[in-house]
Structure formats: structure tokens, C-alpha cells
Design a protein around this motif. Structure first.
Motif, PDB file in Angstrom:
ATOM      1  N   PRO A  63     -12.860  -2.124  78.902  1.00 53.92           N
ATOM      2  CA  PRO A  63     -12.548  -1.107  78.526  1.00 53.92           C
ATOM      3  C   PRO A  63     -12.499  -2.146  76.844  1.00 53.92           C
ATOM      4  CG  PRO A  63     -10.521  -1.451  80.491  1.00 53.92           C
ATOM      5  CD  PRO A  63     -11.703  -2.335  80.386  1.00 53.92           C
ATOM      6  N   GLU A  64     -12.457  -3.511  76.868  1.00 55.95           N
ATOM      7  CA  GLU A  64     -12.265  -3.517  75.143  1.00 55.95           C
ATOM      8  C   GLU A  64     -13.527  -3.615  74.895  1.00 55.95           C
ATOM      9  OE1 GLU A  64      -8.607  -5.983  77.782  1.00 55.95           O
ATOM     10  OE2 GLU A  64     -10.919  -5.096  78.212  1.00 55.95           O
ATOM     11  N   GLY A  65     -14.508  -4.078  75.837  1.00 57.65           N
ATOM     12  CA  GLY A  65     -15.657  -3.828  75.822  1.00 57.65           C
ATOM     13  C   GLY A  65     -16.691  -2.935  75.688  1.00 57.65           C
ATOM     14  N   THR A  88     -25.136 -12.318  70.324  1.00 51.06           N
ATOM     15  CA  THR A  88     -23.890 -11.078  70.388  1.00 51.06           C
ATOM     16  C   THR A  88     -22.699 -11.269  71.736  1.00 51.06           C
ATOM     17  OG1 THR A  88     -24.682 -10.393  68.033  1.00 51.06           O
ATOM     18  CG2 THR A  88     -22.076  -8.871  68.645  1.00 51.06           C
ATOM     19  N   ILE A  89     -21.647 -11.397  71.567  1.00 51.64           N
ATOM     20  CA  ILE A  89     -20.594 -11.638  72.882  1.00 51.64           C
ATOM     21  C   ILE A  89     -19.486 -10.724  72.328  1.00 51.64           C
ATOM     22  CG2 ILE A  89     -22.447 -12.522  74.014  1.00 51.64           C
ATOM     23  CD1 ILE A  89     -19.168 -14.545  73.830  1.00 51.64           C
ATOM     24  N   GLY A  90     -18.908  -9.717  74.004  1.00 53.12           N
ATOM     25  CA  GLY A  90     -17.655  -8.924  73.651  1.00 53.12           C
ATOM     26  C   GLY A  90     -16.842 -10.476  73.245  1.00 53.12           C
ATOM     27  N   THR A  91     -15.661 -10.254  73.291  1.00 52.34           N
ATOM     28  CA  THR A  91     -14.192 -10.971  73.800  1.00 52.34           C
ATOM     29  C   THR A  91     -13.056 -10.288  73.156  1.00 52.34           C
ATOM     30  OG1 THR A  91     -13.528 -12.360  71.783  1.00 52.34           O
ATOM     31  CG2 THR A  91     -15.195 -13.085  73.346  1.00 52.34           C
ATOM     32  N   ARG A 128     -21.112  -7.085  82.014  1.00 50.80           N
ATOM     33  CA  ARG A 128     -21.530  -6.013  80.418  1.00 50.80           C
ATOM     34  C   ARG A 128     -20.737  -5.512  79.437  1.00 50.80           C
ATOM     35  NH1 ARG A 128     -25.983  -6.248  84.437  1.00 50.80           N
ATOM     36  NH2 ARG A 128     -27.811  -6.775  83.227  1.00 50.80           N
ATOM     37  N   SER A 129     -20.307  -5.622  79.067  1.00 53.99           N
ATOM     38  CA  SER A 129     -19.050  -4.986  78.335  1.00 53.99           C
ATOM     39  C   SER A 129     -19.086  -3.248  78.716  1.00 53.99           C
ATOM     40  CB  SER A 129     -19.719  -4.908  76.755  1.00 53.99           C
ATOM     41  OG  SER A 129     -19.822  -6.338  76.028  1.00 53.99           O
ATOM     42  N   ARG A 130     -19.973  -3.022  78.676  1.00 50.96           N
ATOM     43  CA  ARG A 130     -19.891  -1.346  79.640  1.00 50.96           C
ATOM     44  C   ARG A 130     -18.696  -0.776  79.978  1.00 50.96           C
ATOM     45  NH1 ARG A 130     -25.263  -1.934  81.231  1.00 50.96           N
ATOM     46  NH2 ARG A 130     -25.786  -1.635  82.979  1.00 50.96           N
ATOM     47  N   ASN A 185     -20.625  -2.211  67.796  1.00 47.26           N
ATOM     48  CA  ASN A 185     -21.756  -3.519  67.696  1.00 47.26           C
ATOM     49  C   ASN A 185     -21.753  -3.020  69.526  1.00 47.26           C
ATOM     50  OD1 ASN A 185     -20.579  -5.828  65.800  1.00 47.26           O
ATOM     51  ND2 ASN A 185     -18.751  -5.080  66.843  1.00 47.26           N
ATOM     52  N   PRO A 186     -23.375  -2.463  68.767  1.00 48.95           N
ATOM     53  CA  PRO A 186     -24.267  -2.014  70.436  1.00 48.95           C
ATOM     54  C   PRO A 186     -24.670  -3.117  70.782  1.00 48.95           C
ATOM     55  CG  PRO A 186     -24.936  -1.228  68.511  1.00 48.95           C
ATOM     56  CD  PRO A 186     -23.949  -1.908  67.956  1.00 48.95           C
ATOM     57  N   THR A 187     -25.265  -3.578  70.696  1.00 50.61           N
ATOM     58  CA  THR A 187     -25.586  -5.173  70.763  1.00 50.61           C
ATOM     59  C   THR A 187     -25.504  -5.877  71.918  1.00 50.61           C
ATOM     60  OG1 THR A 187     -25.681  -6.506  68.804  1.00 50.61           O
ATOM     61  CG2 THR A 187     -27.410  -5.158  69.192  1.00 50.61           C
ATOM     62  N   ALA A 188     -23.332  -6.071  71.782  1.00 52.96           N
ATOM     63  CA  ALA A 188     -22.738  -6.958  72.475  1.00 52.96           C
ATOM     64  C   ALA A 188     -22.858  -6.660  73.940  1.00 52.96           C
ATOM     65  CB  ALA A 188     -21.106  -6.994  71.967  1.00 52.96           C
TER      66      ALA A 188
END
Length: 305
Positions: free
Chosen positions: A65-67, A120-123, A60-62, A74-77
Motif C-alpha cells: 500500500p505505501e509503495g 530509486t527505491i521506496g521506503t 515490488r512497490s505495486r 515516483n514511477p521509477t521506484a
């Protein structure tokens, strides 16, 4: 497994690929696993480990650090694709890996995504919007650009030397959020004769290294408004792979640029592992974006002994 992987005994994993670009995948929703580069390299070892071009950790992005930074705008990532190359080195992202990552999230029951729906995903190359299709996934890879701005006028910015090529070849460096250097070859015979067991030498090499793509335009280049090229790639930190999603986008972008203003926006890129689709379109940020489409497959699930 090698000794360095012993602390990972009992860890669940999956193995997946996108057009032959293969990955070890680990679900770590709460960010409890901090895999070292040595452990990742051991897991990706094709003779003493599970084997893979890279390792993808689903977190999970939270918890990254980059997430956390991406979530601010982008709160939906919710999910972050933590990607490392097969040698353990960290990478910005992977185009084929993004599709396999989303397919893995679905197969693990971590997300639900029907045909036509988006996620939507984070990278480390920013957020990516992935859409599920009837045959796989398509990904808005974001904008492309020249690594060296002066290349827009010159058309080339570097030289590439590779085993099997009689002379150095001019090349064009493209960023897709990660670096690529594209070389045009005349025919499929030259493409097959290029040896990619050794890393090509790029002069000058971009600041963070580069992936090197060798592309051959089809004859004719365009059929039914679709451009066609064949490609092989040497990925930094990996070696030759059967496919590279960002590399296919970069090779299409370079070939389209060289072809001129009449070149099409839709491309089919043939790689050793199959065919991926590339489409150029106006992005919501006013820049030209690239969409990558293709299949994603999970081939195995298991537990480390």
C-alpha cells in the motif's frame, strides 16, 4: 528455528550487513509472503534463529500500500524496502539497511546497477535515491529536521538517562524520517562506560519512540574540512547495534548544529562496526538533505530447514 517459523520451511534468505548493522533479507517480488511480527522476531533471534538487527523484504512497490502511493509521484521506484526491527515491529526505514537492500537486489539479479548509476527505491520514509560507488553505496537520505521546532532556539529538547551515566544528560531530537535523540558526551571513556543493554529513558519521549545516539566529538573536531565524531546507538525495538545509518546522520546533524555556522558539511562517523560518511547538501526541494555513504556486504545465502 522456533516452532513459529515452521511454516517458512523452504524459504530462501540472505544475510547481509552494513558496518556491522546486520539483516535477514528475503526476496518477495510479487508480495506473496506476509511475514508476521512473531515470525520476523523468530528469524532475527540470535540464538534460535538466523540472527539480525532487522528483516528486509524486497517487494515490488505495486504490491505494498505505501509503495502504491509512492509510485503515483515516483514511477521509477519499482522496488520497496519493507523493513521490520529485530523484535518484529515495523520501522520507517534504515540507513545501513538501504545500502544492503540495494546490494541484495543486485546480487539476486533483480536489478543491474553499475558504478556511478542511481536507483530509486521506496521506503516508509519516502523514496530514497541510491548511487553505487567503487567502494559501496551512497544514499540521499532526504531532509533532516528537528522533532521539536523549539529546539532550533534552545539547542536541547529532552533529557536522557542511561545506565553508566552519573546524571541525566541534555539531548536533541532529530528526525531522519525516523526519530533519533542525540546525546553529546565528553570523551571516549564516557562513551565506553555507557551501558546500552537497557533502553535509555528519554524525557519527553517522541510520539513514536526514538533511537538514542551517544556521540563524542573528536579533538580537534575538524581535520582537513571533515568533521569527526564517534557514536554508539540504542535502536528502538532492537537494542544496541554495531551501526545505525540514520543515527549517524542524526548524530552528525546535531553535532554540526551545536558547533555553529562554521561547522563543515562533510563528516566521518566512527561506529563500533566501522566508519560511515555523512554529507549535507542543498536538496532539490529547497531543503537541506543528508547523504549517507558506506559499504554493504552479503555474507551468506541459504534455505530455511
Amino acid at each position: 528455528m522456533t516452532d513459529i517459523s515452521a511454516p517458512l520451511t523452504g524459504m530462501r534468505f540472505s544475510k547481509g550487513h552494513g558496518t556491522g548493522n546486520d539483516f535477514v533479507l528475503v526476496a518477495d517480488p510479487d508480495g506473496d509472503r506476509n511475514l508476521s511480527p512473531e515470525q520476523i522476531a523468530a528469524l532475527c533471534d540470535r540464538r534460535r534463529g538466523l540472527g539480525g538487527d532487522g528483516l528486509i523484504r524486497a517487494v515490488r512497490s505495486r504490491h505494498v500500500p505505501e509503495g502504491i502511493e509512492l509510485l503515483e509521484s515516483n514511477p521509477t521506484a519499482e522496488w520497496f524496502m519493507d523493513y521490520n526491527n529485530g523484535d518484529g515491529s515495523r520501522s520507517e526505514m534504515c540507513g545501513n539497511g538501504v545500502r544492503v537492500f540495494v546490494h541484495f537486489l543486485i546480487s539476486e539479479g533483480l536489478v543491474a546497477l553499475g558504478a556511478g548509476e542511481e536507483l530509486t527505491i521506496g521506503t516508509r520514509a519516502g523514496v530514497k535515491v541510491v548511487s553505487r560507488t567503487d567502494t559501496g553505496y551512497r544514499v540521499d537520505m532526504g531532509p533532516w529536521d528537528f522533532i521539536y521546532p523549539e529546539a532550533r532556539e534552545k539547542g536541547m529538547d529532552s533529557l536522557v538517562d542511561a545506565v553508566g551515566l552519573p546524571v541525566e544528560r541534555p539531548a536533541l531530537s532529530i528526525t531522519m524520517g525516523n526519530p533519533h535523540t542525540v546525546v553529546a558526551l565528553a570523551d571516549l571513556e564516557a562513551l565506553a562506560g555507557t551501558k546500552l543493554t537497557e533502553a535509555p529513558i528519554v524525557t519527553p519521549v517522541p510520539p513514536f519512540g526514538t533511537n538514542v545516539e551517544f556521540a563524542v566529538p573528536a579533538q580537534p573536531l575538524v581535520t582537513d574540512d571533515v568533521g569527526h565524531i564517534s557514536m554508539r546507538v540504542h535502536e528502538r525495538g532492537v537494542g544496541e547495534t554495531l551501526s545505525c545509518g540514520t543515527g549517524a546522520c542524526a548524530a552528525a546533524a546535531a553535532t554540526r548544529f551545536w558547533a555553529g555556522s562554521d561547522a563543515p558539511d562533510v563528516w566521518a562517523v566512527t561506529v563500533p562496526g566501522g566508519v560511515v560518511g555523512v554529507r549535507f547538501f542543498p536538496g532539490p526541494d529547497g531543503r537541506e538533505h543528508v547523504e549517507l555513504s558506506g559499504p554493504a556486504v552479503i555474507v551468506a545465502d541459504g534455505v530455511l530447514a
